[in-house]
Design a protein around this motif. Structure first.
Motif, PDB file in Angstrom:
ATOM      1  N   ARG A 185       0.831  -1.214   0.000  1.00 26.01           N
ATOM      2  CA  ARG A 185       0.000   0.000   0.000  1.00 26.01           C
ATOM      3  C   ARG A 185       0.861   1.257   0.000  1.00 26.01           C
ATOM      4  NH1 ARG A 185      -3.018  -3.406   3.514  1.00 26.01           N
ATOM      5  NH2 ARG A 185      -2.023  -2.495   5.357  1.00 26.01           N
ATOM      6  N   ASP A 186       1.941   1.234   0.776  1.00 27.25           N
ATOM      7  CA  ASP A 186       2.833   2.392   0.848  1.00 27.25           C
ATOM      8  C   ASP A 186       3.486   2.652  -0.511  1.00 27.25           C
ATOM      9  OD1 ASP A 186       4.317   4.188   3.065  1.00 27.25           O
ATOM     10  OD2 ASP A 186       5.797   3.539   1.590  1.00 27.25           O
ATOM     11  N   LEU A 187       3.894   1.594  -1.190  1.00 33.18           N
ATOM     12  CA  LEU A 187       4.530   1.745  -2.501  1.00 33.18           C
ATOM     13  C   LEU A 187       3.531   2.197  -3.560  1.00 33.18           C
ATOM     14  CD1 LEU A 187       6.902  -1.368  -2.580  1.00 33.18           C
ATOM     15  CD2 LEU A 187       7.487   0.997  -2.061  1.00 33.18           C
ATOM     16  N   HIS A 188       2.285   1.730  -3.442  1.00 27.26           N
ATOM     17  CA  HIS A 188       1.244   2.188  -4.378  1.00 27.26           C
ATOM     18  C   HIS A 188       1.047   3.697  -4.246  1.00 27.26           C
ATOM     19  CE1 HIS A 188      -2.406   2.162  -6.781  1.00 27.26           C
ATOM     20  NE2 HIS A 188      -3.003   2.854  -5.826  1.00 27.26           N
ATOM     21  N   GLU A 189       0.994   4.177  -3.008  1.00 31.63           N
ATOM     22  CA  GLU A 189       0.842   5.625  -2.782  1.00 31.63           C
ATOM     23  C   GLU A 189       2.054   6.379  -3.322  1.00 31.63           C
ATOM     24  OE1 GLU A 189       0.207   6.131   1.376  1.00 31.63           O
ATOM     25  OE2 GLU A 189      -1.729   5.078   1.383  1.00 31.63           O
ATOM     26  N   ALA A 190       3.237   5.827  -3.113  1.00 33.05           N
ATOM     27  CA  ALA A 190       4.454   6.482  -3.607  1.00 33.05           C
ATOM     28  C   ALA A 190       4.434   6.589  -5.134  1.00 33.05           C
ATOM     29  CB  ALA A 190       5.686   5.705  -3.149  1.00 33.05           C
ATOM     30  N   LYS A 191       3.991   5.527  -5.789  1.00 36.00           N
ATOM     31  CA  LYS A 191       3.931   5.534  -7.251  1.00 36.00           C
ATOM     32  C   LYS A 191       2.919   6.553  -7.749  1.00 36.00           C
ATOM     33  CE  LYS A 191       3.937   2.315 -11.126  1.00 36.00           C
ATOM     34  NZ  LYS A 191       3.875   0.874 -11.504  1.00 36.00           N
ATOM     35  N   GLU A 192       1.799   6.672  -7.051  1.00 34.41           N
ATOM     36  CA  GLU A 192       0.748   7.609  -7.451  1.00 34.41           C
ATOM     37  C   GLU A 192       1.215   9.062  -7.354  1.00 34.41           C
ATOM     38  OE1 GLU A 192      -2.654   7.147  -8.495  1.00 34.41           O
ATOM     39  OE2 GLU A 192      -1.743   5.215  -9.011  1.00 34.41           O
ATOM     40  N   ARG A 193       1.923   9.396  -6.277  1.00 38.52           N
ATOM     41  CA  ARG A 193       2.312  10.803  -6.094  1.00 38.52           C
ATOM     42  C   ARG A 193       3.665  11.124  -6.710  1.00 38.52           C
ATOM     43  NH1 ARG A 193       2.259   9.163  -0.299  1.00 38.52           N
ATOM     44  NH2 ARG A 193       4.362   8.412   0.139  1.00 38.52           N
ATOM     45  N   ALA A 210      12.049  10.680  -1.465  1.00 40.97           N
ATOM     46  CA  ALA A 210      12.859  10.178  -2.578  1.00 40.97           C
ATOM     47  C   ALA A 210      12.010   9.979  -3.818  1.00 40.97           C
ATOM     48  CB  ALA A 210      13.523   8.860  -2.186  1.00 40.97           C
ATOM     49  N   ALA A 211      12.659  10.078  -4.976  1.00 39.02           N
ATOM     50  CA  ALA A 211      11.984   9.857  -6.250  1.00 39.02           C
ATOM     51  C   ALA A 211      12.808   8.903  -7.100  1.00 39.02           C
ATOM     52  CB  ALA A 211      11.778  11.176  -6.995  1.00 39.02           C
ATOM     53  N   PRO A 212      12.143   8.083  -7.925  1.00 44.42           N
ATOM     54  CA  PRO A 212      12.870   7.130  -8.767  1.00 44.42           C
ATOM     55  C   PRO A 212      13.525   7.798  -9.972  1.00 44.42           C
ATOM     56  CG  PRO A 212      10.518   6.954  -9.156  1.00 44.42           C
ATOM     57  CD  PRO A 212      10.682   7.926  -8.029  1.00 44.42           C
ATOM     58  N   VAL A 213      14.671   7.268 -10.358  1.00 43.17           N
ATOM     59  CA  VAL A 213      15.382   7.678 -11.571  1.00 43.17           C
ATOM     60  C   VAL A 213      15.198   6.564 -12.596  1.00 43.17           C
ATOM     61  CG1 VAL A 213      17.648   8.140 -12.573  1.00 43.17           C
ATOM     62  CG2 VAL A 213      17.060   9.067 -10.311  1.00 43.17           C
ATOM     63  N   LEU A 214      14.833   6.947 -13.813  1.00 42.92           N
ATOM     64  CA  LEU A 214      14.515   5.964 -14.847  1.00 42.92           C
ATOM     65  C   LEU A 214      15.600   5.882 -15.916  1.00 42.92           C
ATOM     66  CD1 LEU A 214      10.726   6.833 -15.353  1.00 42.92           C
ATOM     67  CD2 LEU A 214      11.777   5.318 -13.648  1.00 42.92           C
ATOM     68  N   ARG A 240       5.117  18.711   0.237  1.00 45.46           N
ATOM     69  CA  ARG A 240       4.811  18.997  -1.166  1.00 45.46           C
ATOM     70  C   ARG A 240       5.991  19.683  -1.865  1.00 45.46           C
ATOM     71  NH1 ARG A 240       0.084  18.989  -3.867  1.00 45.46           N
ATOM     72  NH2 ARG A 240      -1.034  18.677  -1.907  1.00 45.46           N
ATOM     73  N   GLU A 241       6.588  20.654  -1.176  1.00 37.02           N
ATOM     74  CA  GLU A 241       7.738  21.375  -1.744  1.00 37.02           C
ATOM     75  C   GLU A 241       8.902  20.428  -2.014  1.00 37.02           C
ATOM     76  OE1 GLU A 241      11.433  24.001  -0.050  1.00 37.02           O
ATOM     77  OE2 GLU A 241       9.614  23.802   1.175  1.00 37.02           O
ATOM     78  N   VAL A 246      12.518  16.709  -5.445  1.00 39.67           N
ATOM     79  CA  VAL A 246      13.177  15.447  -5.790  1.00 39.67           C
ATOM     80  C   VAL A 246      12.656  14.890  -7.116  1.00 39.67           C
ATOM     81  CG1 VAL A 246      13.843  14.813  -3.437  1.00 39.67           C
ATOM     82  CG2 VAL A 246      11.625  14.088  -4.315  1.00 39.67           C
ATOM     83  N   ILE A 247      11.381  15.100  -7.401  1.00 43.46           N
ATOM     84  CA  ILE A 247      10.843  14.652  -8.687  1.00 43.46           C
ATOM     85  C   ILE A 247      11.519  15.392  -9.831  1.00 43.46           C
ATOM     86  CG2 ILE A 247       8.807  14.707 -10.175  1.00 43.46           C
ATOM     87  CD1 ILE A 247       7.119  14.099  -7.726  1.00 43.46           C
ATOM     88  N   GLU A 248      11.688  16.697  -9.667  1.00 38.21           N
ATOM     89  CA  GLU A 248      12.297  17.507 -10.722  1.00 38.21           C
ATOM     90  C   GLU A 248      13.729  17.075 -10.996  1.00 38.21           C
ATOM     91  OE1 GLU A 248      13.596  22.075 -10.811  1.00 38.21           O
ATOM     92  OE2 GLU A 248      11.420  21.824 -10.767  1.00 38.21           O
ATOM     93  N   ILE A 249      14.506  16.844  -9.933  1.00 40.43           N
ATOM     94  CA  ILE A 249      15.901  16.426 -10.116  1.00 40.43           C
ATOM     95  C   ILE A 249      15.961  15.006 -10.670  1.00 40.43           C
ATOM     96  CG2 ILE A 249      18.111  16.046  -8.989  1.00 40.43           C
ATOM     97  CD1 ILE A 249      17.298  18.977  -9.237  1.00 40.43           C
ATOM     98  N   ALA A 250      15.092  14.117 -10.175  1.00 47.61           N
ATOM     99  CA  ALA A 250      15.067  12.752 -10.690  1.00 47.61           C
ATOM    100  C   ALA A 250      14.746  12.738 -12.180  1.00 47.61           C
ATOM    101  CB  ALA A 250      14.042  11.916  -9.921  1.00 47.61           C
ATOM    102  N   ASP A 251      13.812  13.591 -12.598  1.00 45.71           N
ATOM    103  CA  ASP A 251      13.470  13.673 -14.019  1.00 45.71           C
ATOM    104  C   ASP A 251      14.656  14.151 -14.858  1.00 45.71           C
ATOM    105  OD1 ASP A 251      10.925  12.795 -13.489  1.00 45.71           O
ATOM    106  OD2 ASP A 251       9.971  14.766 -13.653  1.00 45.71           O
ATOM    107  N   ALA A 252      15.399  15.118 -14.313  1.00 43.35           N
ATOM    108  CA  ALA A 252      16.559  15.639 -15.050  1.00 43.35           C
ATOM    109  C   ALA A 252      17.639  14.568 -15.189  1.00 43.35           C
ATOM    110  CB  ALA A 252      17.123  16.865 -14.326  1.00 43.35           C
ATOM    111  N   ILE A 253      17.869  13.806 -14.131  1.00 44.59           N
ATOM    112  CA  ILE A 253      18.855  12.725 -14.199  1.00 44.59           C
ATOM    113  C   ILE A 253      18.390  11.658 -15.188  1.00 44.59           C
ATOM    114  CG2 ILE A 253      20.041  10.924 -12.895  1.00 44.59           C
ATOM    115  CD1 ILE A 253      19.664  12.714 -10.378  1.00 44.59           C
TER     116      ILE A 253
END
Length: 265
Positions: A185-193, A210-214, A240-241, A246-253
């Motif tokens: 459940r925790d990972l599902h929420e993480a994936k959603e946001r 933390a955010a995933p790098v693809l 939220r901030e 982290v999403i923005e930096i993860a996307d750039a990487i």
């Protein structure tokens, strides 16, 4: 000419020597300076074998001995090799400057990790003014289920694969997730946001986002986090901030690694 049997025996002897040397070096993994007796106990070697290996490693600067205490510690040759190894990693090359800038801008710790088996492995670690450390995390490992980056790295796996990889979820604090259904459940929420949260699950009074790098194919290849004391991270007011950061930096990487975004079909 050397017979096949003689060659096999020689090869086995060489392999055993390498294994013994690796066992000696791994004795230092906890970061403590050691006596010969400590190495003997950890590596399960005889006193004379351990002493000879340490003397050889010292001559090659893989270990060094304190002139006052006579205790051994890892030597500068390993620092050189470690630096070469980390600089060869494509995620480290792409993420290093961005993580350093993030730590400086936010004043928090900024970390980058990849998965190695059932653990996360740190490639980058920078401290901000609000999250100082007297040591580096580079090269160290932490559990996947109890860290923000680890949760991101688990997103690549199915629920069944996660259970096979980590059958038992070890407890580190009263807040550690130790039930697989709860982790799902925790990972599902993480994936959603788009980001994962770790709130005192590995250590009390500390939190991270933390955010995933693809990678080029959209697979999770690494994760980046911001972390620090609860008072500095301040999840109630800053989630939220910091999640956006982290999403923005993860996307750039990810883009730097060749990820072009989801395919339209």
């Amino acid at each position: 000419m050397e017979s096949r049997e003689e060659h096999t025996v020689a090869e086995q002897g060489t392999n055993q020597s390498v294994e013994k040397t690796a066992a000696v070096l791994s004795a230092f993994i906890d970061g403590r300076e050691l006596r010969v007796a400590d190495v003997v106990k950890h590596a399960r070697l005889g006193q004379s074998s351990a002493s000879r290996l340490l003397a050889t490693l010292e001559s090659l600067e893989y270990v060094e001995r304190d002139p006052v205490s006579s205790l051994y510690r890892l030597g500068p040759a390993l620092v050189t090799l470690g630096g070469v190894a980390i600089n060869q990693h494509p995620v480290h090359r792409e993420a290093r400057q961005r993580a350093q800038n993030l730590a400086a801008r936010l004043g928090l710790g900024a970390n980058v990790a990849v998965r190695r088996g059932e653990s996360l492995f740190y490639l980058c670690n920078f401290e901000g003014r609000l999250a100082p450390k007297s040591f580096t995390l580079i090269g160290q490992r932490n559990p996947l289920h109890a860290t923000g980056m680890g949760k991101c790295l688990l997103l690549e796996l199915s629920a069944e694969q996660r259970r096979e990889l980590i059958p038992d979820l070890q407890r580190f604090t009263a807040r550690t997730i130790t039930d697989h259904d709860e982790l799902d459940r925790d990972l599902h929420e993480a994936k959603e946001r788009g980001y994962a949260i770790e709130d005192q699950e590995l250590a009390l009074s500390r939190a991270c986002l933390a955010a995933p790098v693809l990678g080029p194919g959209g697979q999770v290849v690494a994760a980046i986090s911001v972390s620090g004391p609860l008072t500095a991270v301040n999840l109630p007011d800053r989630e939220r901030e910091l999640g956006h950061e982290v999403i923005e930096i993860a996307d750039a990487i990810s883009a730097g690694l060749g990820y072009l975004g989801p395919h339209s079909g």
